[in-house]
Design a protein around this motif. Sequence first.
Motif, PDB file in Angstrom:
ATOM      1  N   LEU A  42       0.832  -1.208   0.000  1.00 41.64           N
ATOM      2  CA  LEU A  42       0.000   0.000   0.000  1.00 41.64           C
ATOM      3  C   LEU A  42       0.870   1.263   0.000  1.00 41.64           C
ATOM      4  O   LEU A  42       0.588   2.239  -0.704  1.00 41.64           O
ATOM      5  CB  LEU A  42      -0.930  -0.013   1.217  1.00 41.64           C
ATOM      6  CG  LEU A  42      -1.877   1.179   1.367  1.00 41.64           C
ATOM      7  CD1 LEU A  42      -2.790   1.294   0.150  1.00 41.64           C
ATOM      8  CD2 LEU A  42      -2.692   1.056   2.635  1.00 41.64           C
ATOM      9  N   MET A  43       1.957   1.258   0.769  1.00 40.53           N
ATOM     10  CA  MET A  43       2.871   2.404   0.814  1.00 40.53           C
ATOM     11  C   MET A  43       3.531   2.602  -0.555  1.00 40.53           C
ATOM     12  O   MET A  43       3.749   3.736  -1.001  1.00 40.53           O
ATOM     13  CB  MET A  43       3.934   2.166   1.890  1.00 40.53           C
ATOM     14  CG  MET A  43       3.373   2.223   3.323  1.00 40.53           C
ATOM     15  SD  MET A  43       2.684   3.847   3.714  1.00 40.53           S
ATOM     16  CE  MET A  43       4.152   4.859   3.575  1.00 40.53           C
ATOM     17  N   ARG A  44       3.865   1.496  -1.231  1.00 34.01           N
ATOM     18  CA  ARG A  44       4.476   1.633  -2.555  1.00 34.01           C
ATOM     19  C   ARG A  44       3.515   2.290  -3.536  1.00 34.01           C
ATOM     20  O   ARG A  44       3.897   3.163  -4.338  1.00 34.01           O
ATOM     21  CB  ARG A  44       4.903   0.252  -3.072  1.00 34.01           C
ATOM     22  CG  ARG A  44       5.670   0.290  -4.397  1.00 34.01           C
ATOM     23  CD  ARG A  44       5.950  -1.121  -4.874  1.00 34.01           C
ATOM     24  NE  ARG A  44       4.725  -1.830  -5.173  1.00 34.01           N
ATOM     25  CZ  ARG A  44       4.027  -1.653  -6.297  1.00 34.01           C
ATOM     26  NH1 ARG A  44       4.428  -0.781  -7.226  1.00 34.01           N
ATOM     27  NH2 ARG A  44       2.908  -2.322  -6.496  1.00 34.01           N
ATOM     28  N   VAL A  45       2.258   1.865  -3.493  1.00 34.85           N
ATOM     29  CA  VAL A  45       1.272   2.442  -4.402  1.00 34.85           C
ATOM     30  C   VAL A  45       1.079   3.924  -4.114  1.00 34.85           C
ATOM     31  O   VAL A  45       0.998   4.770  -5.017  1.00 34.85           O
ATOM     32  CB  VAL A  45      -0.062   1.674  -4.274  1.00 34.85           C
ATOM     33  CG1 VAL A  45      -1.161   2.365  -5.063  1.00 34.85           C
ATOM     34  CG2 VAL A  45       0.118   0.238  -4.773  1.00 34.85           C
ATOM     35  N   ILE A  46       1.030   4.296  -2.843  1.00 33.99           N
ATOM     36  CA  ILE A  46       0.854   5.710  -2.469  1.00 33.99           C
ATOM     37  C   ILE A  46       2.042   6.536  -2.940  1.00 33.99           C
ATOM     38  O   ILE A  46       1.905   7.661  -3.454  1.00 33.99           O
ATOM     39  CB  ILE A  46       0.651   5.826  -0.955  1.00 33.99           C
ATOM     40  CG1 ILE A  46      -0.698   5.209  -0.576  1.00 33.99           C
ATOM     41  CG2 ILE A  46       0.706   7.271  -0.507  1.00 33.99           C
ATOM     42  CD1 ILE A  46      -0.935   5.136   0.917  1.00 33.99           C
ATOM     43  N   ALA A  47       3.260   5.956  -2.788  1.00 29.88           N
ATOM     44  CA  ALA A  47       4.443   6.688  -3.244  1.00 29.88           C
ATOM     45  C   ALA A  47       4.414   6.893  -4.760  1.00 29.88           C
ATOM     46  O   ALA A  47       4.818   7.942  -5.278  1.00 29.88           O
ATOM     47  CB  ALA A  47       5.694   5.930  -2.838  1.00 29.88           C
ATOM     48  N   THR A  48       3.898   5.870  -5.465  1.00 27.12           N
ATOM     49  CA  THR A  48       3.790   6.012  -6.927  1.00 27.12           C
ATOM     50  C   THR A  48       2.818   7.115  -7.306  1.00 27.12           C
ATOM     51  O   THR A  48       3.070   7.914  -8.220  1.00 27.12           O
ATOM     52  CB  THR A  48       3.336   4.684  -7.535  1.00 27.12           C
ATOM     53  OG1 THR A  48       4.283   3.660  -7.154  1.00 27.12           O
ATOM     54  CG2 THR A  48       3.274   4.761  -9.044  1.00 27.12           C
ATOM     55  N   ARG A  49       1.736   7.174  -6.570  1.00 31.30           N
ATOM     56  CA  ARG A  49       0.753   8.225  -6.847  1.00 31.30           C
ATOM     57  C   ARG A  49       1.315   9.615  -6.546  1.00 31.30           C
ATOM     58  O   ARG A  49       1.040  10.600  -7.259  1.00 31.30           O
ATOM     59  CB  ARG A  49      -0.510   7.981  -6.023  1.00 31.30           C
ATOM     60  CG  ARG A  49      -1.291   6.740  -6.457  1.00 31.30           C
ATOM     61  CD  ARG A  49      -2.515   6.566  -5.602  1.00 31.30           C
ATOM     62  NE  ARG A  49      -3.286   5.389  -6.003  1.00 31.30           N
ATOM     63  CZ  ARG A  49      -4.415   4.991  -5.409  1.00 31.30           C
ATOM     64  NH1 ARG A  49      -4.891   5.710  -4.407  1.00 31.30           N
ATOM     65  NH2 ARG A  49      -5.059   3.931  -5.839  1.00 31.30           N
ATOM     66  N   LEU A  50       2.077   9.715  -5.482  1.00 31.94           N
ATOM     67  CA  LEU A  50       2.648  11.022  -5.132  1.00 31.94           C
ATOM     68  C   LEU A  50       3.643  11.499  -6.183  1.00 31.94           C
ATOM     69  O   LEU A  50       3.893  12.700  -6.346  1.00 31.94           O
ATOM     70  CB  LEU A  50       3.327  10.931  -3.762  1.00 31.94           C
ATOM     71  CG  LEU A  50       2.381  10.718  -2.558  1.00 31.94           C
ATOM     72  CD1 LEU A  50       3.183  10.572  -1.278  1.00 31.94           C
ATOM     73  CD2 LEU A  50       1.424  11.895  -2.444  1.00 31.94           C
TER      74      LEU A  50
END
Length: 334
Positions: A294-302
Amino acid sequence: MRNPEIPDQDIVKAGQELLAVGRLVNGYALRTKTGGGKPERLLKVWEEHVSGQTAVPFAPVATELPLEMAEELAAVTQALCERMAALANSLNNKAVQAAERRVHQIQRSADEQSGKDKAELADAAVVVNELQTKLSQAETEEEAHQKALADAQALNEVGTRKLSQLGDRLATQERESQAAGLGHAAQLDGLNKLLEDERSSHQDAVKMQRDELLEQSKNASDTREALNKEVAIAKAETAAARQALSQQEASVQKRLEAAETKLGNAGQAASTAREDAARLGGQVHALQVQVTELMRVIATRLAVQDSKGGIAAGTGQVETTRLMPDSGSPVLQS
């Protein structure tokens, strides 16, 4: 008969219902919810479902999350991971301590019971030894009385022989006196009187000796009967004591087997508790993997830059609002 397997869609539905009520999804919770199945398979199906959902790529987000929200999300995620790890360690330690405490209690109880049983066996052995000693003494006394009776019988036989010899002597003297002739009538009368007195005296002595021998024989017979009764009683008591000792040994053996069974059950319970703790650690690890993804996906979105403008920005704001965990989220509540 083999139990029917639970369909995957029923397992996924049960996991979603557990999440909806704020419960942690694990193999046993899924088994309770679905009403059957192996916890390992149920958890595997659920984890595959969750992994498939997290692997679906998200649509690019036009706007990045605010810095405060990103920091808060990272802090909450880290705190959640630390709390789950601490919870798993605590549960494992408590389960192991409870199992070890139970094993120690059962072992101590078994040792105390074994000590009591050994003391009872020692007391029973002392009683049996005393009865055997009494039996030996009774047998020795019986042998002594048997010997006394034999001596009395031998003495009676000697007196009977003496009496017979004395009668023979008297008869011989009477025949010799009659052969002496009529000229010795006065002497014969005197001699007969003397012989009669002597015979009467000997007969009285023999009668007294015979009565004494008969009395001794009767006493010896009574003593023998009494000794036989005492020996029979001693043998009966010895047999009863041996039977009681055998029953006590059987009871002690059953108690020791029961104690060993309790000890084995306690060890099995401890092993089961360790397996449950290991399974809980695996679930925590799976949750940590989900949080990392989930953190990886959020970082990608940011990392995606705003390139679409007003309408896209509005759409991104809606997506951001949908992704934000509310206060009733099971993750934050945990």
